[in-house]
Design a protein around this motif. Structure first.
Motif, PDB file in Angstrom:
ATOM      1  N   THR A  87     -44.837   7.904  24.829  1.00 23.35           N
ATOM      2  CA  THR A  87     -45.151   9.330  24.730  1.00 23.35           C
ATOM      3  C   THR A  87     -44.196   9.959  23.719  1.00 23.35           C
ATOM      4  N   LEU A  88     -44.730  10.787  22.840  1.00 23.70           N
ATOM      5  CA  LEU A  88     -43.899  11.563  21.909  1.00 23.70           C
ATOM      6  C   LEU A  88     -44.042  13.034  22.246  1.00 23.70           C
ATOM      7  N   TRP A  89     -42.919  13.701  22.356  1.00 25.17           N
ATOM      8  CA  TRP A  89     -42.906  15.156  22.493  1.00 25.17           C
ATOM      9  C   TRP A  89     -42.271  15.709  21.236  1.00 25.17           C
ATOM     10  N   VAL A  90     -42.997  16.543  20.530  1.00 28.87           N
ATOM     11  CA  VAL A  90     -42.471  17.173  19.326  1.00 28.87           C
ATOM     12  C   VAL A  90     -42.021  18.575  19.713  1.00 28.87           C
ATOM     13  N   MET A  91     -40.735  18.813  19.508  1.00 29.12           N
ATOM     14  CA  MET A  91     -40.132  20.099  19.885  1.00 29.12           C
ATOM     15  C   MET A  91     -40.171  21.060  18.699  1.00 29.12           C
ATOM     16  N   GLY A  92     -40.247  22.327  19.011  1.00 25.62           N
ATOM     17  CA  GLY A  92     -40.228  23.349  17.975  1.00 25.62           C
ATOM     18  C   GLY A  92     -39.875  24.695  18.576  1.00 25.62           C
ATOM     19  N   ARG A  93     -39.735  25.668  17.718  1.00 31.01           N
ATOM     20  CA  ARG A  93     -39.361  27.018  18.148  1.00 31.01           C
ATOM     21  C   ARG A  93     -40.564  27.947  18.072  1.00 31.01           C
ATOM     22  N   ASP A  94     -40.551  28.944  18.925  1.00 33.34           N
ATOM     23  CA  ASP A  94     -41.505  30.045  18.790  1.00 33.34           C
ATOM     24  C   ASP A  94     -40.945  30.990  17.731  1.00 33.34           C
ATOM     25  N   ARG A  95     -41.814  31.864  17.232  1.00 30.70           N
ATOM     26  CA  ARG A  95     -41.396  32.825  16.205  1.00 30.70           C
ATOM     27  C   ARG A  95     -41.724  34.244  16.663  1.00 30.70           C
ATOM     28  N   ASP A  96     -40.897  35.179  16.214  1.00 27.00           N
ATOM     29  CA  ASP A  96     -41.142  36.578  16.556  1.00 27.00           C
ATOM     30  C   ASP A  96     -42.205  37.167  15.624  1.00 27.00           C
ATOM     31  N   ASP A  97     -42.460  38.468  15.763  1.00 23.14           N
ATOM     32  CA  ASP A  97     -43.488  39.141  14.963  1.00 23.14           C
ATOM     33  C   ASP A  97     -43.210  39.084  13.463  1.00 23.14           C
ATOM     34  N   LYS A  98     -41.956  38.931  13.090  1.00 20.01           N
ATOM     35  CA  LYS A  98     -41.580  38.881  11.668  1.00 20.01           C
ATOM     36  C   LYS A  98     -41.584  37.440  11.143  1.00 20.01           C
ATOM     37  N   GLY A  99     -41.912  36.480  12.005  1.00 19.37           N
ATOM     38  CA  GLY A  99     -41.934  35.085  11.579  1.00 19.37           C
ATOM     39  C   GLY A  99     -40.588  34.391  11.675  1.00 19.37           C
ATOM     40  N   GLU A 100     -39.606  35.082  12.245  1.00 20.90           N
ATOM     41  CA  GLU A 100     -38.277  34.498  12.394  1.00 20.90           C
ATOM     42  C   GLU A 100     -38.235  33.624  13.650  1.00 20.90           C
ATOM     43  N   PRO A 101     -37.535  32.490  13.579  1.00 14.08           N
ATOM     44  CA  PRO A 101     -37.468  31.620  14.766  1.00 14.08           C
ATOM     45  C   PRO A 101     -36.720  32.282  15.921  1.00 14.08           C
ATOM     46  N   ILE A 102     -37.252  32.103  17.106  1.00 11.54           N
ATOM     47  CA  ILE A 102     -36.613  32.581  18.328  1.00 11.54           C
ATOM     48  C   ILE A 102     -35.718  31.448  18.826  1.00 11.54           C
ATOM     49  N   PRO A 103     -34.481  31.754  19.239  1.00 15.97           N
ATOM     50  CA  PRO A 103     -33.579  30.685  19.704  1.00 15.97           C
ATOM     51  C   PRO A 103     -34.200  29.850  20.820  1.00 15.97           C
ATOM     52  N   GLY A 104     -33.868  28.574  20.794  1.00 17.24           N
ATOM     53  CA  GLY A 104     -34.362  27.640  21.806  1.00 17.24           C
ATOM     54  C   GLY A 104     -35.610  26.923  21.328  1.00 17.24           C
ATOM     55  N   SER A 105     -35.818  25.754  21.852  1.00 19.38           N
ATOM     56  CA  SER A 105     -36.983  24.962  21.492  1.00 19.38           C
ATOM     57  C   SER A 105     -37.772  24.605  22.733  1.00 19.38           C
ATOM     58  N   LYS A 106     -39.020  24.271  22.507  1.00 19.41           N
ATOM     59  CA  LYS A 106     -39.854  23.782  23.605  1.00 19.41           C
ATOM     60  C   LYS A 106     -40.844  22.776  23.050  1.00 19.41           C
ATOM     61  N   ILE A 107     -41.501  22.073  23.945  1.00 18.21           N
ATOM     62  CA  ILE A 107     -42.482  21.072  23.522  1.00 18.21           C
ATOM     63  C   ILE A 107     -43.666  21.792  22.898  1.00 18.21           C
ATOM     64  N   LYS A 108     -43.943  21.436  21.656  1.00 14.06           N
ATOM     65  CA  LYS A 108     -45.056  22.046  20.931  1.00 14.06           C
ATOM     66  C   LYS A 108     -46.271  21.122  20.872  1.00 14.06           C
ATOM     67  N   HIS A 109     -46.022  19.817  20.842  1.00 18.11           N
ATOM     68  CA  HIS A 109     -47.120  18.845  20.765  1.00 18.11           C
ATOM     69  C   HIS A 109     -46.735  17.609  21.572  1.00 18.11           C
ATOM     70  N   THR A 110     -47.718  17.030  22.245  1.00 16.68           N
ATOM     71  CA  THR A 110     -47.526  15.796  22.990  1.00 16.68           C
ATOM     72  C   THR A 110     -48.499  14.757  22.456  1.00 16.68           C
ATOM     73  N   TYR A 111     -47.980  13.551  22.239  1.00 14.05           N
ATOM     74  CA  TYR A 111     -48.804  12.430  21.783  1.00 14.05           C
ATOM     75  C   TYR A 111     -48.706  11.320  22.816  1.00 14.05           C
ATOM     76  N   ASN A 112     -49.836  10.927  23.362  1.00 18.99           N
ATOM     77  CA  ASN A 112     -49.892   9.836  24.319  1.00 18.99           C
ATOM     78  C   ASN A 112     -50.222   8.562  23.539  1.00 18.99           C
ATOM     79  N   LEU A 113     -49.205   7.750  23.295  1.00 17.76           N
ATOM     80  CA  LEU A 113     -49.400   6.542  22.509  1.00 17.76           C
ATOM     81  C   LEU A 113     -50.120   5.446  23.290  1.00 17.76           C
ATOM     82  N   ILE A 114     -50.116   5.543  24.612  1.00 19.84           N
ATOM     83  CA  ILE A 114     -50.876   4.587  25.423  1.00 19.84           C
ATOM     84  C   ILE A 114     -52.364   4.796  25.169  1.00 19.84           C
TER      85      ILE A 114
END
Length: 185
Positions: A128-155
């Motif tokens: 399994t791959l979890w790709v982490m990334g940040r959310d962005r505010d209304d101005k397109g600036e990254p919001i601190p902290g990351s979360k799982i943005k995409h999951t890939y089930n290699l099985i």
């Protein structure tokens, strides 16, 4: 939880065997069994000839194997590795991938989480791959902290636990797909 940091911190004043013995004692392995458990780990990781050496006398790959063995001795089937491929040459990356596959196969409960920027190496050993990334505010600036943005089930994709998976076209298509995500994260 066994944690192997990117810099493989070991006790510099203890030999390889001493580092492993500390982990075995920490785990609560009975004193009479500690040495034999440590010797098993040395054998499994190809470090038998290095038991009496100190960390400064080892190569980076050897220190990494000692750190992994140490953490396996003191954890309950759960290992977290931070950038295990960082600073390694191509041959050593292949050896680390082989090592992680063998650790996963040692026991059905073994779970390994790898935090890495090396997409290709990580995908070659993962189910399994979890790709982490940040959310962005209304101005397109990254919001601190990351979360799982995409999951890939290699099985499901038929790419997990496959020999020579890196030679497959669908594997490279997956790696390209994951790399393309970084433009949007």
């Amino acid at each position: 939880v066994g944690v192997v940091q990117q810099s493989y911190p070991l006790f510099s004043h203890r030999s390889v065997m001493g580092n492993l013995m500390v982990a075995a004692a920490r785990k609560g392995i009975p004193a009479a069994e500690q040495k034999s458990k440590c010797e098993e780990m040395l054998a499994h990781f190809g470090l038998q000839g290095h038991a009496n050496k100190f960390p400064a006398e080892l190569s980076g790959g050897q220190r990494q194997r000692v750190a992994i063995a140490q953490q396996l001795l003191c954890s309950d089937h759960f290992l977290l590795l931070d950038e295990p491929f960082s600073g390694l040459d191509i041959i050593m990356i292949e050896k680390v991938c082989e090592l992680l596959r063998s650790i996963a196969a040692l026991h059905e409960h073994n779970t390994i989480i790898v935090v890495s920027h090396d997409i290709e190496s990580t995908a070659s050993i993962a189910d399994t791959l979890w790709v982490m990334g940040r959310d962005r505010d209304d101005k397109g600036e990254p919001i601190p902290g990351s979360k799982i943005k995409h999951t890939y089930n290699l099985i499901e994709r038929g790419l997990a636990w496959q020999e020579n998976v890196m030679a497959r076209r669908d594997f490279h298509e997956l790696v390209d797909e994951v790399r393309s995500l970084f433009k949007t994260l």
